[in-house]
Design a protein around this motif. Structure first.
Motif, PDB file in Angstrom:
ATOM      1  N   ALA A 180       0.845  -1.208   0.000  1.00 51.04           N
ATOM      2  CA  ALA A 180       0.000   0.000   0.000  1.00 51.04           C
ATOM      3  C   ALA A 180       0.879   1.256   0.000  1.00 51.04           C
ATOM      4  CB  ALA A 180      -0.932  -0.012   1.203  1.00 51.04           C
ATOM      5  N   CYS A 181       1.990   1.213   0.729  1.00 50.71           N
ATOM      6  CA  CYS A 181       2.907   2.365   0.778  1.00 50.71           C
ATOM      7  C   CYS A 181       3.549   2.580  -0.583  1.00 50.71           C
ATOM      8  CB  CYS A 181       3.990   2.142   1.837  1.00 50.71           C
ATOM      9  SG  CYS A 181       3.369   2.275   3.519  1.00 50.71           S
ATOM     10  N   TYR A 182       3.992   1.483  -1.205  1.00 53.20           N
ATOM     11  CA  TYR A 182       4.616   1.577  -2.531  1.00 53.20           C
ATOM     12  C   TYR A 182       3.621   2.182  -3.531  1.00 53.20           C
ATOM     13  CZ  TYR A 182       6.714   0.084  -6.943  1.00 53.20           C
ATOM     14  OH  TYR A 182       7.238   0.055  -8.216  1.00 53.20           O
ATOM     15  N   ALA A 183       2.379   1.729  -3.446  1.00 49.55           N
ATOM     16  CA  ALA A 183       1.355   2.208  -4.384  1.00 49.55           C
ATOM     17  C   ALA A 183       1.056   3.689  -4.199  1.00 49.55           C
ATOM     18  CB  ALA A 183       0.073   1.399  -4.195  1.00 49.55           C
ATOM     19  N   ASN A 184       1.349   4.217  -3.028  1.00 48.66           N
ATOM     20  CA  ASN A 184       0.967   5.599  -2.733  1.00 48.66           C
ATOM     21  C   ASN A 184       2.156   6.522  -2.503  1.00 48.66           C
ATOM     22  OD1 ASN A 184      -2.090   5.797  -2.561  1.00 48.66           O
ATOM     23  ND2 ASN A 184      -1.672   3.915  -1.411  1.00 48.66           N
ATOM     24  N   ASP A 185       3.358   6.055  -2.892  1.00 46.47           N
ATOM     25  CA  ASP A 185       4.571   6.869  -2.770  1.00 46.47           C
ATOM     26  C   ASP A 185       4.831   7.308  -1.320  1.00 46.47           C
ATOM     27  OD1 ASP A 185       6.840   8.007  -3.812  1.00 46.47           O
ATOM     28  OD2 ASP A 185       5.876   9.935  -4.271  1.00 46.47           O
ATOM     29  N   VAL A 186       4.623   6.369  -0.423  1.00 48.22           N
ATOM     30  CA  VAL A 186       4.850   6.630   1.010  1.00 48.22           C
ATOM     31  C   VAL A 186       6.225   6.077   1.396  1.00 48.22           C
ATOM     32  CG1 VAL A 186       4.089   5.984   3.343  1.00 48.22           C
ATOM     33  CG2 VAL A 186       2.399   6.551   1.569  1.00 48.22           C
ATOM     34  N   HIS A 187       7.001   6.863   2.131  1.00 50.56           N
ATOM     35  CA  HIS A 187       8.325   6.390   2.544  1.00 50.56           C
ATOM     36  C   HIS A 187       8.455   6.255   4.059  1.00 50.56           C
ATOM     37  CE1 HIS A 187       9.814   6.565  -1.554  1.00 50.56           C
ATOM     38  NE2 HIS A 187       9.077   7.665  -1.657  1.00 50.56           N
ATOM     39  N   LEU A 188       7.434   6.702   4.777  1.00 52.06           N
ATOM     40  CA  LEU A 188       7.424   6.540   6.233  1.00 52.06           C
ATOM     41  C   LEU A 188       5.998   6.208   6.667  1.00 52.06           C
ATOM     42  CD1 LEU A 188       8.988   6.669   8.886  1.00 52.06           C
ATOM     43  CD2 LEU A 188       8.576   9.129   8.948  1.00 52.06           C
ATOM     44  N   ALA A 189       5.871   5.085   7.383  1.00 53.57           N
ATOM     45  CA  ALA A 189       4.522   4.645   7.778  1.00 53.57           C
ATOM     46  C   ALA A 189       4.538   4.253   9.251  1.00 53.57           C
ATOM     47  CB  ALA A 189       4.080   3.471   6.913  1.00 53.57           C
ATOM     48  N   TYR A 190       3.356   4.249   9.839  1.00 57.80           N
ATOM     49  CA  TYR A 190       3.214   3.921  11.260  1.00 57.80           C
ATOM     50  C   TYR A 190       2.133   2.862  11.455  1.00 57.80           C
ATOM     51  CZ  TYR A 190       5.854   8.201  12.091  1.00 57.80           C
ATOM     52  OH  TYR A 190       6.835   9.163  12.095  1.00 57.80           O
ATOM     53  N   ILE A 191       2.363   2.046  12.477  1.00 59.68           N
ATOM     54  CA  ILE A 191       1.300   1.161  12.957  1.00 59.68           C
ATOM     55  C   ILE A 191       0.892   1.733  14.300  1.00 59.68           C
ATOM     56  CG2 ILE A 191       0.670  -1.171  13.683  1.00 59.68           C
ATOM     57  CD1 ILE A 191       3.098  -2.166  11.969  1.00 59.68           C
ATOM     58  N   TYR A 192      -0.349   2.209  14.396  1.00 56.10           N
ATOM     59  CA  TYR A 192      -0.833   2.742  15.683  1.00 56.10           C
ATOM     60  C   TYR A 192      -1.596   1.617  16.362  1.00 56.10           C
ATOM     61  CZ  TYR A 192      -2.886   5.883  19.131  1.00 56.10           C
ATOM     62  OH  TYR A 192      -3.247   6.498  20.305  1.00 56.10           O
ATOM     63  N   ILE A 193      -1.006   1.083  17.420  1.00 56.83           N
ATOM     64  CA  ILE A 193      -1.610  -0.086  18.070  1.00 56.83           C
ATOM     65  C   ILE A 193      -2.100   0.291  19.461  1.00 56.83           C
ATOM     66  CG2 ILE A 193       0.668  -0.912  18.902  1.00 56.83           C
ATOM     67  CD1 ILE A 193      -0.446  -3.792  18.502  1.00 56.83           C
ATOM     68  N   ARG A 194      -3.254  -0.237  19.842  1.00 59.06           N
ATOM     69  CA  ARG A 194      -3.807   0.159  21.144  1.00 59.06           C
ATOM     70  C   ARG A 194      -2.892  -0.297  22.274  1.00 59.06           C
ATOM     71  NH1 ARG A 194      -8.767   0.186  21.945  1.00 59.06           N
ATOM     72  NH2 ARG A 194      -8.815   0.052  24.178  1.00 59.06           N
ATOM     73  N   GLY A 195      -2.841   0.543  23.309  1.00 63.57           N
ATOM     74  CA  GLY A 195      -1.874   0.361  24.388  1.00 63.57           C
ATOM     75  C   GLY A 195      -1.955  -0.985  25.073  1.00 63.57           C
ATOM     76  N   GLU A 196      -3.176  -1.527  25.156  1.00 64.73           N
ATOM     77  CA  GLU A 196      -3.350  -2.798  25.875  1.00 64.73           C
ATOM     78  C   GLU A 196      -2.709  -3.975  25.141  1.00 64.73           C
ATOM     79  OE1 GLU A 196      -5.643  -0.550  25.391  1.00 64.73           O
ATOM     80  OE2 GLU A 196      -7.044  -0.386  27.065  1.00 64.73           O
ATOM     81  N   PHE A 197      -2.448  -3.819  23.846  1.00 62.68           N
ATOM     82  CA  PHE A 197      -1.862  -4.931  23.088  1.00 62.68           C
ATOM     83  C   PHE A 197      -0.341  -4.929  23.267  1.00 62.68           C
ATOM     84  CE2 PHE A 197      -5.497  -4.747  19.687  1.00 62.68           C
ATOM     85  CZ  PHE A 197      -6.378  -5.271  20.612  1.00 62.68           C
ATOM     86  N   THR A 198       0.096  -5.123  24.504  1.00 58.92           N
ATOM     87  CA  THR A 198       1.527  -5.059  24.799  1.00 58.92           C
ATOM     88  C   THR A 198       2.284  -6.100  23.988  1.00 58.92           C
ATOM     89  OG1 THR A 198       0.715  -4.717  27.023  1.00 58.92           O
ATOM     90  CG2 THR A 198       3.076  -4.845  26.782  1.00 58.92           C
ATOM     91  N   ASP A 199       1.791  -7.335  24.021  1.00 60.92           N
ATOM     92  CA  ASP A 199       2.475  -8.395  23.286  1.00 60.92           C
ATOM     93  C   ASP A 199       2.368  -8.166  21.783  1.00 60.92           C
ATOM     94  OD1 ASP A 199       3.236  -9.577  25.611  1.00 60.92           O
ATOM     95  OD2 ASP A 199       1.597 -11.043  25.647  1.00 60.92           O
ATOM     96  N   GLY A 200       1.239  -7.619  21.363  1.00 60.23           N
ATOM     97  CA  GLY A 200       1.045  -7.338  19.931  1.00 60.23           C
ATOM     98  C   GLY A 200       2.131  -6.392  19.429  1.00 60.23           C
ATOM     99  N   ALA A 201       2.438  -5.359  20.218  1.00 62.22           N
ATOM    100  CA  ALA A 201       3.477  -4.400  19.813  1.00 62.22           C
ATOM    101  C   ALA A 201       4.836  -5.100  19.717  1.00 62.22           C
ATOM    102  CB  ALA A 201       3.527  -3.246  20.810  1.00 62.22           C
ATOM    103  N   LYS A 202       5.103  -6.004  20.673  1.00 55.46           N
ATOM    104  CA  LYS A 202       6.394  -6.727  20.641  1.00 55.46           C
ATOM    105  C   LYS A 202       6.466  -7.616  19.399  1.00 55.46           C
ATOM    106  CE  LYS A 202       7.113  -7.047  25.609  1.00 55.46           C
ATOM    107  NZ  LYS A 202       6.602  -7.834  26.722  1.00 55.46           N
TER     108      LYS A 202
END
Ligand SMILES: Cc1cc2nc3c(=O)[nH]c(=O)nc-3n(C[C@H](O)[C@H](O)[C@H](O)COP(=O)(O)O)c2cc1C
Ligand code: SF4
Length: 473
Positions: A121-143
């Protein structure tokens, strides 16, 4: 017999499958995307590889899986590509709508699928910096995500000159602090910028034009970005053949509440009815022994409730092009964006919450409303005050302190919050449950109104019965 159609969930819960890159494979679809060359069109013009991917996504008919069901291809077409500013992409992994538990399955069990979808999706939209905003409670998910990103970096699926192409991309994980409103895209952007998660007013702050750091920004849900990978793999037209017209592809439905098999099920959109999702052994497996259906919330706690036995009239086009009307029991509604909306609710985040006849409907609404009163960000007076007033009225009804007039009082408040009076759609989200529960189960709210006498807060329901109990003894 309706069955699951596992595209995104294909590997999830497969014995021996782990979140590692070794299990996932070689990012073959990213390789395919990066190998695409420019295409010469019939009129002699050329289409770049990113433009071709954007075109495929448009052709696929993919609608966002985060809640609003907005066309993904259209959203991408709104991105201001001429501003000269960087374009950002944010994967919305906040998953905060009660009843929804699908994105976390992907994050915890198949993170590379999401990351590959994001990179494409980033390549298709000429994006060079992207973020995953993950909810705070998903501690293991972030790891897990950080580990997966490190694996992807080590293989040059991320970083400079990805897989020998001229394309650079970095992705960072950003943990939220556990606020429902940070799932709303502009609240999320504020939070990502390090500020309080206050939603921004639209216009002018449409993310596609004025998003993160006031630059053009795409916000897409976890499941939507996974679907992008499959669209590039199978082609937009093939994806569009799944599901039903205008409701294409597959989607993950979370079935919870009073069913024997609560869980997440991937269906072709519109190819299973609510009845099948609740009662079929392939899905929810029916209600507990001896119980009858009382109500269904079809799209997360903010969606309007359906009452068991409710009939809805839907407009349909007959084969000769004439408009006809069809009456359906809510259980027979195909589960797709348009039908559930035409029936007066929404499929939202794909969360079907089932309530049987053991449910105290006033208690259920009190629970939902307490959540919304707690989560209102407080910027807009109707939402901040109204959500609290509704929660207080429901609290007194559930504590035997209610008034017969409380049902109308609740409707009066709920009717005066949404409809352009608030900055964001939370105004609707906190009002729709109240409007629909009270309208459809009014008798239960009136019955809880007790004698109509407002008792002091510390009084209990038994206090109302004291004179009668004394007479009996
Ligand atoms: C109060 C509120 C909460 C929301 N929470 C989420 C969420 O947790 N996850 C999500 O993907 N979208 C959520 N949304 C929708 C987002 O604002 C946005 O439309 C979505 O992330 C866009 O992605 P999509 O087009 O892929 O669906 C929420 C919207 C509102 C109004
Ligand atoms: S509607 Fe509610 S949540 Fe949304 S900005 Fe206003 S106060 Fe905040």
């Amino acid at each position: 017999m309706p069955q699951e159609h596992r595209l995104i969930l294909k590997n999830i819960d497969r014995p021996g499958y782990t979140p590692s890159l070794e299990s996932y494979g070689d990012y073959a679809v990213l390789r395919k995307a990066l190998a695409l060359g420019p295409k010469t069109l019939a009129d002699g013009k050329t289409m770049s590889a990113p433009e071709q991917i954007r075109d495929e996504v448009k052709l696929s008919g993919l609608r966002g899986r985060g809640g609003a069901g907005f066309s993904c291809g259209l959203k991408w077409s709104f991105v201001d590509r001429k501003s000269g500013k960087p374009i950002y992409l944010i994967c919305n992994a906040d998953e905060s709508e009660p009843g929804t538990f699908k994105d976390r399955q992907i994050i915890y069990k198949d993170p590379h699928q999401m990351i590959e979808g994001m990179i494409i999706a980033c390549y298709a939209n000429d994006v060079h910096l992207a973020y995953i905003y993950i909810r705070g409670e998903f501690t293991d998910g972030a790891k897990i995500l950080n580990r997966a990103l490190a694996e992807a970096r080590a293989k040059n699926f991320l970083g400079k000159k990805i897989l020998g192409s001229g394309y650079d991309l970095e992705i960072h994980v950003h943990r939220g602090a556990g606020a429902y409103i940070c799932g709303e895209e502009t609240g999320l952007i504020e939070s990502l910028e390090g500020k309080r998660g206050y939603p921004r007013i639209k216009p002018p702050y449409f993310p596609a034009v004025l998003g993160l750091y006031m630059c053009p920004t795409i916000v897409n849900n976890v499941e939507t970005l996974c679907a992008v990978k499959h669209i590039v793999e199978m082609g937009g037209a093939e994806f569009a053949r799944l599901g039903t017209p205008n409701n294409t592809g597959t989607r993950i439905v979370c079935v919870s509440g009073h069913v024997r098999k609560p869980g997440y099920y991937e269906i072709q959109v519109g190819k299973a009815t609510l009845r099948e999702l609740i009662f079929d052994p392939a899905f929810g497996g029916g209600l507990p022994e001896g119980r009858n259906l009382k109500a269904i919330i079809p799209g997360g706690s903010s969606a309007k409730v359906f009452k068991a036995g409710e009939k809805v009239k839907l407009k349909k086009k007959s084969p000769d092009g004439k408009d006809t009307e069809q009456e359906l029991d809510i259980l027979d509604l195909p589960y797709d964006f348009d039908t559930i909306m035409a029936a007066g609710s929404m499929s939202g985040s794909g969360a079907v919450i089932v309530m049987d006849d053991s449910t105290d409907i006033v208690e259920a609404l009190a629970n939902i409303s307490e959540f919304y009163a707690h989560e209102s960000c407080g910027q807009c007076t109707p939402c901040r005050e109204g959500s609290l007033w509704m929660s207080k009225a429901l609290n007194r009804l559930t504590h035997g302190e209610g008034r017969k007039t409380d049902a109308d009082y609740l409707l009066h408040i709920a009717d005066n919050i949404p409809g352009g009076r608030t900055i964001c759609a939370f105004g609707e989200a906190c009002s729709w449950p109240v409007q629909s529960f009270v309208a459809k189960f009014k008798d239960e709210f009136i019955a809880k109104g007790g004698s109509g006498v407002a008792l002091p807060r510390e009084s209990k329901a038994e206090d109302l019965l004291k004179p009668e109990l004394q007479q009996q003894s």
